[in-house]
Design a protein around this motif. Structure first.
Motif, PDB file in Angstrom:
ATOM      1  N   LEU A  31     -42.054 130.191 -58.127  1.00 26.57           N
ATOM      2  CA  LEU A  31     -41.006 130.669 -57.228  1.00 26.57           C
ATOM      3  C   LEU A  31     -41.626 130.910 -55.864  1.00 26.57           C
ATOM      4  CD1 LEU A  31     -38.120 131.763 -56.695  1.00 26.57           C
ATOM      5  CD2 LEU A  31     -38.980 134.021 -57.340  1.00 26.57           C
ATOM      6  N   TRP A  32     -41.055 130.264 -54.853  1.00 27.67           N
ATOM      7  CA  TRP A  32     -41.500 130.435 -53.469  1.00 27.67           C
ATOM      8  C   TRP A  32     -40.385 131.161 -52.726  1.00 27.67           C
ATOM      9  CZ3 TRP A  32     -45.884 127.822 -50.985  1.00 27.67           C
ATOM     10  CH2 TRP A  32     -45.975 128.064 -49.620  1.00 27.67           C
ATOM     11  N   VAL A  33     -40.660 132.348 -52.203  1.00 28.31           N
ATOM     12  CA  VAL A  33     -39.661 133.163 -51.518  1.00 28.31           C
ATOM     13  C   VAL A  33     -40.007 133.223 -50.042  1.00 28.31           C
ATOM     14  CG1 VAL A  33     -38.570 135.423 -51.370  1.00 28.31           C
ATOM     15  CG2 VAL A  33     -39.303 134.548 -53.594  1.00 28.31           C
ATOM     16  N   GLN A  34     -39.092 132.730 -49.215  1.00 31.73           N
ATOM     17  CA  GLN A  34     -39.346 132.719 -47.774  1.00 31.73           C
ATOM     18  C   GLN A  34     -38.013 132.864 -47.043  1.00 31.73           C
ATOM     19  OE1 GLN A  34     -41.949 129.594 -46.571  1.00 31.73           O
ATOM     20  NE2 GLN A  34     -41.904 130.113 -44.411  1.00 31.73           N
ATOM     21  N   MET A  36     -46.631 131.211 -61.038  1.00 32.20           N
ATOM     22  CA  MET A  36     -47.037 131.684 -59.715  1.00 32.20           C
ATOM     23  C   MET A  36     -45.820 132.123 -58.925  1.00 32.20           C
ATOM     24  SD  MET A  36     -49.418 129.746 -56.858  1.00 32.20           S
ATOM     25  CE  MET A  36     -48.290 128.385 -56.607  1.00 32.20           C
ATOM     26  N   LEU A  37     -45.986 133.186 -58.160  1.00 26.49           N
ATOM     27  CA  LEU A  37     -44.982 133.668 -57.221  1.00 26.49           C
ATOM     28  C   LEU A  37     -45.612 133.710 -55.835  1.00 26.49           C
ATOM     29  CD1 LEU A  37     -42.311 135.101 -56.352  1.00 26.49           C
ATOM     30  CD2 LEU A  37     -43.403 137.263 -57.007  1.00 26.49           C
ATOM     31  N   VAL A  38     -44.944 133.085 -54.867  1.00 22.96           N
ATOM     32  CA  VAL A  38     -45.413 133.097 -53.481  1.00 22.96           C
ATOM     33  C   VAL A  38     -44.357 133.784 -52.629  1.00 22.96           C
ATOM     34  CG1 VAL A  38     -46.150 131.732 -51.499  1.00 22.96           C
ATOM     35  CG2 VAL A  38     -46.669 130.945 -53.826  1.00 22.96           C
ATOM     36  N   VAL A  39     -44.764 134.769 -51.855  1.00 22.36           N
ATOM     37  CA  VAL A  39     -43.873 135.488 -50.951  1.00 22.36           C
ATOM     38  C   VAL A  39     -44.379 135.279 -49.532  1.00 22.36           C
ATOM     39  CG1 VAL A  39     -42.964 137.726 -50.265  1.00 22.36           C
ATOM     40  CG2 VAL A  39     -43.275 137.203 -52.692  1.00 22.36           C
ATOM     41  N   ALA A  40     -43.591 134.616 -48.703  1.00 23.57           N
ATOM     42  CA  ALA A  40     -43.961 134.359 -47.308  1.00 23.57           C
ATOM     43  C   ALA A  40     -42.990 135.112 -46.412  1.00 23.57           C
ATOM     44  CB  ALA A  40     -43.924 132.855 -47.021  1.00 23.57           C
ATOM     45  N   GLU A  41     -43.359 136.304 -46.034  1.00 25.68           N
ATOM     46  CA  GLU A  41     -42.473 137.196 -45.285  1.00 25.68           C
ATOM     47  C   GLU A  41     -43.288 138.052 -44.320  1.00 25.68           C
ATOM     48  OE1 GLU A  41     -39.257 137.349 -45.396  1.00 25.68           O
ATOM     49  OE2 GLU A  41     -38.616 136.524 -47.318  1.00 25.68           O
ATOM     50  N   PRO A  42     -42.679 138.508 -43.210  1.00 31.62           N
ATOM     51  CA  PRO A  42     -43.382 139.441 -42.320  1.00 31.62           C
ATOM     52  C   PRO A  42     -43.452 140.854 -42.905  1.00 31.62           C
ATOM     53  CG  PRO A  42     -41.186 138.957 -41.489  1.00 31.62           C
ATOM     54  CD  PRO A  42     -41.409 138.039 -42.642  1.00 31.62           C
ATOM     55  N   PHE A  43     -42.472 141.213 -43.741  1.00 33.16           N
ATOM     56  CA  PHE A  43     -42.491 142.472 -44.472  1.00 33.16           C
ATOM     57  C   PHE A  43     -42.481 142.135 -45.958  1.00 33.16           C
ATOM     58  CE2 PHE A  43     -40.781 143.426 -40.369  1.00 33.16           C
ATOM     59  CZ  PHE A  43     -41.257 144.699 -40.050  1.00 33.16           C
ATOM     60  N   LEU A  44     -43.072 142.978 -46.756  1.00 31.87           N
ATOM     61  CA  LEU A  44     -43.200 142.666 -48.179  1.00 31.87           C
ATOM     62  C   LEU A  44     -41.825 142.561 -48.841  1.00 31.87           C
ATOM     63  CD1 LEU A  44     -45.251 142.247 -50.528  1.00 31.87           C
ATOM     64  CD2 LEU A  44     -44.762 144.625 -51.141  1.00 31.87           C
ATOM     65  N   ASN A  45     -41.529 141.401 -49.372  1.00 31.67           N
ATOM     66  CA  ASN A  45     -40.328 141.228 -50.176  1.00 31.67           C
ATOM     67  C   ASN A  45     -40.565 141.879 -51.530  1.00 31.67           C
ATOM     68  OD1 ASN A  45     -38.309 140.032 -51.963  1.00 31.67           O
ATOM     69  ND2 ASN A  45     -37.911 138.590 -50.285  1.00 31.67           N
ATOM     70  N   MET A  88     -45.161 125.727 -43.652  1.00 29.77           N
ATOM     71  CA  MET A  88     -44.592 124.528 -44.259  1.00 29.77           C
ATOM     72  C   MET A  88     -45.449 123.296 -43.967  1.00 29.77           C
ATOM     73  SD  MET A  88     -41.783 125.286 -45.955  1.00 29.77           S
ATOM     74  CE  MET A  88     -42.873 126.595 -46.565  1.00 29.77           C
ATOM     75  N   PHE A  89     -45.976 123.217 -42.753  1.00 26.21           N
ATOM     76  CA  PHE A  89     -46.837 122.077 -42.412  1.00 26.21           C
ATOM     77  C   PHE A  89     -48.097 122.065 -43.278  1.00 26.21           C
ATOM     78  CE2 PHE A  89     -45.102 122.072 -37.773  1.00 26.21           C
ATOM     79  CZ  PHE A  89     -43.963 121.398 -38.207  1.00 26.21           C
ATOM     80  N   LEU A  90     -48.691 123.233 -43.460  1.00 28.03           N
ATOM     81  CA  LEU A  90     -49.887 123.317 -44.304  1.00 28.03           C
ATOM     82  C   LEU A  90     -49.571 122.925 -45.745  1.00 28.03           C
ATOM     83  CD1 LEU A  90     -51.446 126.627 -42.930  1.00 28.03           C
ATOM     84  CD2 LEU A  90     -52.421 124.327 -42.707  1.00 28.03           C
ATOM     85  N   PHE A  91     -48.420 123.355 -46.205  1.00 28.54           N
ATOM     86  CA  PHE A  91     -47.980 123.010 -47.556  1.00 28.54           C
ATOM     87  C   PHE A  91     -47.820 121.495 -47.678  1.00 28.54           C
ATOM     88  CE2 PHE A  91     -44.894 122.240 -50.866  1.00 28.54           C
ATOM     89  CZ  PHE A  91     -45.177 123.179 -51.849  1.00 28.54           C
ATOM     90  N   ALA A  92     -47.166 120.881 -46.685  1.00 25.61           N
ATOM     91  CA  ALA A  92     -46.941 119.439 -46.712  1.00 25.61           C
ATOM     92  C   ALA A  92     -48.257 118.660 -46.667  1.00 25.61           C
ATOM     93  CB  ALA A  92     -46.040 119.028 -45.543  1.00 25.61           C
ATOM     94  N   LYS A  93     -49.202 119.142 -45.878  1.00 26.54           N
ATOM     95  CA  LYS A  93     -50.505 118.477 -45.820  1.00 26.54           C
ATOM     96  C   LYS A  93     -51.211 118.563 -47.168  1.00 26.54           C
ATOM     97  CE  LYS A  93     -51.237 119.179 -40.843  1.00 26.54           C
ATOM     98  NZ  LYS A  93     -51.996 119.905 -39.793  1.00 26.54           N
ATOM     99  N   LYS A  94     -51.128 119.723 -47.787  1.00 26.97           N
ATOM    100  CA  LYS A  94     -51.768 119.924 -49.078  1.00 26.97           C
ATOM    101  C   LYS A  94     -51.228 118.963 -50.125  1.00 26.97           C
ATOM    102  CE  LYS A  94     -54.086 122.151 -52.335  1.00 26.97           C
ATOM    103  NZ  LYS A  94     -55.572 122.160 -52.427  1.00 26.97           N
ATOM    104  N   PHE A  95     -49.931 118.714 -50.095  1.00 29.38           N
ATOM    105  CA  PHE A  95     -49.315 117.882 -51.128  1.00 29.38           C
ATOM    106  C   PHE A  95     -49.003 116.469 -50.653  1.00 29.38           C
ATOM    107  CE2 PHE A  95     -48.758 122.158 -52.683  1.00 29.38           C
ATOM    108  CZ  PHE A  95     -49.036 122.016 -54.034  1.00 29.38           C
TER     109      PHE A  95
END
Length: 775
Positions: free
Chosen positions: A293-296, A318-327, A381-388
């Motif tokens: 789950l990717w939360v953004q 895996m859980l990924v949280v991409a936020e300026p404040f903790l979700n 998102m760009f880093l993610f796209a490069k990785k995959f």
């Protein structure tokens, strides 16, 4: 939103708030405009709501109805409108389809039956209907109180039909004003941040995928290899027939080979029930369990069924949280690994545009550079796209443009966010987004002082343009369209009729507008179909050149060459056609809206009379219970109290940002529920005391009881802006150091009842049942 708040302020004579509390809900500015309409136009404000809200406190009339009975209430209005001849007969005759069926259904909804079902008083219904139907123009506003029901889609339809019947659509001061909760909710839906659509409301058919592949500069045949693909011939041969997700399609799959599917053409899991992709408690349709789950950019703890989300998070890889404040989804689980928190930037460290509730865009300049190690959303998102391995494909569309009527690569580098904005404009033809370029939006930002806040009209450098270029903004010379469906002004000033979306006829009845309905200044008289490659010469009476025929797209929404838009401008017509607004949606379970009792109804006597839908075999890749849940037992015997949600002006969404402010948090320092003193007395609960709220799904929350006469003794209301406590258990220890908000509390969504809209699968937040208990 067909109109806008400034228009309401300037022109509306009656304003109905139904399922909306604009005095406290974002954006609160809507209430300001309503009050100004009262000052300027002597407009009457009416609130229809289960709770006496702060908006109701400012209203000229307040009508209390039972949660989940909006359709019955509006049919009661329609009953009186047709009985008294208050309908707009010309609009019904010339611009609508299916109103006879609405008229027939409305006959049943006498004031007596409406009062019985909704709980309103007969005289209230009669008095308000006379006011709303005989005062022109009248507008209505709705929000989540309308949509968050198992009949939410029908709720929105019946309100639009009401305005159609009264002739209030396409009129200044009229229309339907849907109040979005945040500054870019409209923009996020425009961008397809849903599981059932591509950006700009393109569907999931291959024609839409091909349109995007062309706009992205990607080969379609190579692109589809990313998906599990099977041929229709193979599915027909070996498959079993399974009802599709839009009720008129059927998909075929080999039950022995679940991978044998065209996944790109089907909905994904919805935000409301994504956890079923992990837990598999109901029949699901996918090639395996969800594992990550990717939360953004979304407050996932504001989703219903928090305990199910907690269970799913425990089982994820895996859980990924991409936020300026903790979700706070990150602290639902006590797992020690597999959770990653990425510190992305705030909006002040980013740049780009948002689209407001009235379809206007607003450019926002970066105030400061990202601080510390945080990154902007697109950089993640760009880093993610490069990785995959798909970065080049992701960014290629920003380096393309239309040259001599064809998509071509024009540069080798892109400028963010300008080129992304121009790409969105280029491909977003379906909503008329072509004219909303970065250059124009930046010019509007620079000249915001040159726009009239009421009319949205610009002056000086932005002469004759509407602020934010509200879509449809058909081309780079178009001013935008502040009011949808206004046939009294020309195309080049934002005029249009109703869209032709559903064929040329149905049951032998033409779906095009009557010949008397002509857009001002148009060279084509009366109704006409949406413009396509196949019909453009016939409809417009022209002959395309061979070069135009080679480059033109299949339809107005897929024509990168610009040929269709150019020809339509020359003829003063809207490319999507000039049609009738249909009241019958023949693809839906309810072709016309019907009152159906909530899944957990407090009126067992009405369940048999107005039952919910049959169980849904499949929608968004998962089955859903309807009638089996509703009739399992009389839920009201064990859970006699109706439960609805409310908003707090100092918090928004899940409150994960605002509760980190000690000043905002101090206004509402703990979770609570508003309870009528008579109801509280039945359970021996004192004002300010703690109590348990139990739900039919076996969940419970512990909150403070606040005595309030805003609710009747049969119902409570509580905010959904808290998290950090789960069924009485304080989760404070799970917050990473320095991230715990100043206040935490139970999430109301822990006790949200099971129930989902039959079309959109939004949760039934606002019509559940509960039982109170002194803590």
């Amino acid at each position: 939103m067909t109109n806008h708040f400034g228009d309401m302020e300037a022109n509306s004579k009656v304003i109905l708030f139904i399922g909306a509390n604009s005095a406290v809900a974002n954006p609160v500015g809507g209430m300001k405009h309503a009050l100004r309409a009262r000052d300027r136009n002597n407009a009457k404000i009416v609130v229809v709501d289960p709770v006496f809200t702060r908006t109701a406190a400012k209203a000229d009339m307040f009508i209390r109805i039972r949660p989940g009975t909006d359709i019955a209430f509006v049919y009661g209005m329609l009953h009186l409108i047709f009985k008294n001849g208050w309908e707009d007969k010309e609009v019904i005759k010339n611009q609508s389809y299916g109103i006879d069926e609405i008229r027939q259904e409305a006959k049943h909804w006498t004031p007596e039956e409406v009062a019985n079902v909704t709980g309103c008083k007969e005289e209230e219904l009669i008095s308000f209907t006379r006011l709303f139907a005989t005062t022109k123009p009248a507008t209505l506003c709705w929000a989540l109180g309308i949509t968050q029901h198992s009949v939410g889609s029908s709720n929105t339809r019946i309100l639009s039909i009401l305005q159609l019947v009264l002739g209030n659509m396409g009129k200044p001061g009229g229309g339907c004003n849907i109040i979005r909760g945040h500054d870019n909710v409209q923009g996020s839906t425009d961008m397809g941040n849903l599981a059932d659509t591509l950006p700009m409301y393109y569907g999931l058919a291959d024609s839409a995928w091909k349109h995007y592949c062309k706009g992205w500069g990607v080969d379609f045949d190579e692109f589809v290899k990313r998906f599990a693909v099977s041929t229709k011939e193979k599915r027909d041969k070996v498959g079993e027939k399974v009802k599709g997700t839009n009720f008129n399609e059927y998909f075929y799959h080999d039950p022995k080979n679940p991978e044998d599917r065209n996944w790109r053409n089907e909905k994904g899991y919805s935000l409301a029930k994504w956890w079923q992709g992990v837990l598999k408690e109901e029949n699901t349709f996918s090639s395996g369990n969800l594992r990550v789950l990717w939360v953004q950019g979304t407050g996932i703890t504001s989703m219903a069924h928090t305990t199910k989300i907690q269970e799913a998070v425990d089982k994820l890889d895996m859980l990924v949280v991409a936020e300026p404040f903790l979700n706070e989804v990150a602290i639902l689980s006590d797992r020690k690994d597999g959770i990653y928190v990425l510190p992305v930037c705030t909006q002040f460290e980013s740049e780009g545009y948002v689209t407001a509730t009235n379809r206007s865009a607003q450019w926002r300049t970066q105030v400061i550079k990202p601080i510390y190690e945080s990154k902007e959303d697109q950089e993640v998102m760009f880093l993610f796209a490069k990785k995959f391995g798909f970065y080049d494909e992701l960014v290629k569309g920003m380096m393309l443009d239309v040259v001599d009527g064809e998509i071509k690569q024009v540069k080798n580098e892109f400028v963010w966010p300008d080129d992304a904005t121009d790409e969105i404009a280029r491909v977003g033809q379906s909503i008329g987004n072509v004219g909303r370029t970065a250059k124009r939006l930046k010019r509007h930002q620079e000249n915001w002082h040159n726009f009239d806040p009421v009319t949205l009209m610009g002056r000086g450098p932005v002469e004759s343009e509407y602020y934010g270029l509200p879509w449809p903004c058909w081309d780079k010379e178009h001013p935008g369209s502040p009011i949808l469906y206004d046939i009294t002004i020309p195309y080049e000033k934002g005029g249009m009729g109703f869209r032709n979306r559903f064929g040329l006829e149905h049951n032998g009845v033409s779906q095009l507008a009557d010949e008397s309905v002509t857009l001002a200044g148009a060279k084509i008289k009366g109704g006409y179909p949406q413009i396509t490659k196949d019909n453009i010469e016939k409809v417009l009476g022209i002959t395309l050149t061979e070069e135009e025929k080679t480059k033109i797209g299949s339809s107005w929404s897929m024509d990168y060459s610009g040929t269709i838009l150019k020809k339509c401008r020359e003829f003063g017509i809207t490319p999507y056609g000039n049609a009738r607004a249909r009241a019958i949606v023949w693809e839906f379970p309810d072709p016309i809206p019907k009152h159906r009792e909530p899944l957990h109804s407090p009126r067992w006597d009405l369940v048999e009379k107005y039952p919910t839908y049959d169980d849904q075999e499949r929608n968004f890749r998962v089955a859903s219970k309807f009638i089996s849940e509703q009739t399992e037992k009389d839920w009201s015997k064990e859970f006699p109290t109706v439960m609805s949600s409310l908003r707090l002006v100092n918090l928004s969404g899940a409150g994960m940002i605002e509760r980190t402010s000690k000043y905002l948090a101090s206004i509402t320092p703990e979770m609570f529920a508003h309870v009528n003193p008579k109801l509280a007395a039945n359970y021996g609960i004192e004002d300010g005391a703690m109590m348990w709220i139990h739900a039919p799904q076996g969940t419970k929350i512990k909150v403070k009881c606040i005595y309030s006469e805003s609710v009747t003794p049969d119902r409570i209301c509580l905010p959904y802006n808290f998290a950090g406590v789960m069924q009485g258990v304080d989760l404070s220890s799970r917050y990473p150091e320095g991230t715990k908000p100043y206040t935490i509390g139970e999430s109301s969504n822990t006790v949200t009842n099971y129930g989902f809209d039959i079309i959109t699968q939004i949760s039934e937040y606002n019509a559940g049942l509960c039982r109170l208990e002194r803590a």
